[in-house]
Design an enzyme around this catalytic site. Structure first.
Site, short mmCIF file in Angstrom:
data_model
loop_
_atom_site.label_atom_id
_atom_site.label_comp_id
_atom_site.label_asym_id
_atom_site.label_seq_id
_atom_site.Cartn_x
_atom_site.Cartn_y
_atom_site.Cartn_z
N SER A 110 1.01 -10.86 -1.38
CA SER A 110 0.37 -10.06 -0.34
C SER A 110 0.15 -8.68 -0.94
CB SER A 110 1.28 -9.92 0.89
OG SER A 110 1.56 -11.17 1.44
N CYS A 111 -0.97 -8.07 -0.63
CA CYS A 111 -1.25 -6.72 -1.12
C CYS A 111 -1.91 -5.96 0.02
CB CYS A 111 -2.16 -6.75 -2.34
SG CYS A 111 -2.41 -5.12 -3.09
N VAL A 112 -1.28 -4.86 0.41
CA VAL A 112 -1.78 -4.09 1.54
C VAL A 112 -1.82 -2.61 1.19
CG1 VAL A 112 -0.97 -5.74 3.26
CG2 VAL A 112 0.51 -3.86 2.57
#
Length: 132
Positions: A110-112
């Site tokens: 996940s990359c936010v």
């Protein structure tokens, strides 16, 4: 280097990565998995933020992650999940260029983008790794 056993959990700590700057551990082993806390680009040798751009900071983050993995007896190839936090999604491509050099097995991710990271750094990465 430190390993303390608490029931079924083992605390992992190394002086080759920055010490925790709050009430948490660098990593915890539970069963066959390491859960490593998010790493920011602090140079463990002097406690200073290393790098002024996303490439330099991501490089230090990966070194810090690697030190915790090594202390737990595993490596980047056994990471099953990462969570990446960026201060600015405009840095996504440059961050990925560094990330892919370390995570060649392409774990789940996940990359936010977040409003702000500790010490106003540009990125932070946490991992879950398989130990066996």
């Amino acid at each position: 280097m430190e390993r303390k056993v608490y029931g079924m959990l083992t605390k992992v700590a190394t002086d080759k990565a920055p010490a925790a700057i709050g009430p948490y551990s660098q990593g915890i082993i539970a069963g066959d998995f390491l859960f490593a806390s998010g790493q920011i680009p602090i140079d463990p040798a002097n406690g200073e933020i290393k790098g002024s751009d996303i490439t330099q900071q991501a490089e230090q983050v990966m070194k810090n992650v690697g030190a915790i993995l090594a202390e737990a007896g595993t490596d980047y190839a056994r990471v099953v999940k990462t969570t990446c936090f960026l201060a600015d999604m405009a840095d996504f491509a440059a961050f990925n260029a560094v990330y892919e050099q370390y995570f060649s097995e392409k774990p789940a991710r996940s990359c936010v983008a977040v409003k702000e990271l500790p010490k106003s750094v540009l990125c932070e990465v946490e991992v879950v790794a398989y130990l066996k």
